[in-house]
Design an enzyme around this catalytic site. Structure first.
Site, PDB file in Angstrom:
ATOM      1  N   GLU A  81       0.791  -0.981  -0.052  1.00  0.00           N
ATOM      2  CA  GLU A  81       0.403   0.075   0.039  1.00  0.00           C
ATOM      3  C   GLU A  81       0.923   0.952  -0.153  1.00  0.00           C
ATOM      4  OE1 GLU A  81      -2.981  -0.484   3.304  1.00  0.00           O
ATOM      5  OE2 GLU A  81      -4.356  -1.545   1.845  1.00  0.00           O
TER       6      GLU A  81
ATOM      7  N   GLU B 202       7.207 -22.034   7.292  1.00  0.00           N
ATOM      8  CA  GLU B 202       7.321 -21.486   8.786  1.00  0.00           C
ATOM      9  C   GLU B 202       7.960 -22.304   9.732  1.00  0.00           C
ATOM     10  OE1 GLU B 202       4.375 -21.634  12.627  1.00  0.00           O
ATOM     11  OE2 GLU B 202       3.145 -20.233  10.333  1.00  0.00           O
TER      12      GLU B 202
END
Length: 296
Positions: free
Chosen positions: A79, A110
């Site tokens: 963004e 992960e």
């Protein structure tokens, strides 16, 4: 057991009450998040200032996370281009498992310290590296932070565990203590909200300090659609008091760039002079205005 995995005594009956009461329980827990973030603002300020210094010296900011934490990091970085016209490589988000893991869980990624270290291979000693892990123990994040430290980068950890096992790998620990979740272990809830708030505050403050705003207005945005083009005109009108036609003409003269159009309208200087003043001011509108003899 980490705080985010603990069972919340305030929501034990959440599956036995009505819809409105479920929502009230969730809302009451969410209300605790802002206070938890407020408590870590001094630590957050330290990493903002480190990032400003790093970027001004030619460094970059890297986020590393897995699962919800990684997705929030990707969202924050993505963004910054439309909002602040930040270069693509200024704030870089690394998500365990890459793009496929944004939409669905990818097994074991992960848990790989080696994967985190490999994704951090582009980090240099001039950079700031921020790991995100609600539990404070994600191996992928550990690998990234450990590698970042080995090359001399400044490191930080954003977590919801004040006793995070990865804390020794971070120069700055930002531990918003959000406590047990509404649903035990569902860190997309309060912990995720806290991470989103921290990232919003971090990246927005970084952009402000780098001169990508003027007052509380976005003046370094990119107009990629009609909504944003309209927003640019409203920002110009709000900041300068000029009418719509004058603002539109200034934008055309400035090749659609808001900052030179803004400085041009506020000072009456030619667009070329506005661009030159902005370049000398490292893009900071207030400084450019001062160079052209106008109040900041």
């Amino acid at each position: 057991m980490t705080p985010t995995e603990a069972r919340n005594p305030r929501t034990l009956a959440i599956d036995a009450v009505g819809t409105v009461e479920i929502l009230r329980m969730m809302n009451a827990e969410d209300a605790r998040v802002a206070d938890a973030v407020s408590a870590v603002l001094p630590q957050l300020a330290r990493i903002v200032d480190a990032a400003v210094e790093a970027v001004r010296a030619g460094g970059r900011v890297h986020y590393f996370g897995a699962g919800t934490s990684g997705r929030l990091a990707v969202l924050d970085a993505a963004e910054l281009l439309p909002t602040f016209h930040a270069p693509d490589d200024l704030v870089i988000a690394h998500h365990a498992g890459g793009m496929p893991a944004l939409l669905r869980a990818v097994e074991n990624v992960e848990d790989s310290e080696e994967g985190g270290a490999a994704d951090a291979s582009e980090v240099t000693g001039r950079d700031v590296v921020i790991g995100l892990a609600a539990s404070g123990s994600t191996p992928y994040v550990a690998g990234a932070l450990r590698h970042a430290r080995s090359v001399g980068a400044t490191t930080a950890l954003i977590t919801s565990n004040p006793q995070a096992p990865l804390a020794p790998l971070a120069d700055v620990l930002i531990a918003a203590d959000t406590g047990p979740e509404v649903i035990a272990g569902s860190t997309r809830l309060k912990a995720g909200t806290a991470q989103k708030m921290v990232l919003n505050a971090f990246s927005t403050t970084l952009m402000i300090k780098l001169g990508r705003t003027w007052s509380n207005l976005m003046v370094d945005m990119v107009a990629t659609n009609n909504k944003l083009r309209g927003r640019m005109l409203r920002i110009l009108a709000e900041a300068t008091g000029a009418d719509a036609d004058a603002c539109a003409a200034a934008l055309v003269e400035a090749d659609g760039e808001l900052k030179p159009a803004l400085v041009h309208l506020l000072t009456g200087s030619p667009v070329a002079a506005a661009r030159e003043a902005l370049a000398e001011a490292d893009g900071r509108v207030a400084v450019a205005l001062g160079k052209l003899g106008a109040p900041a």
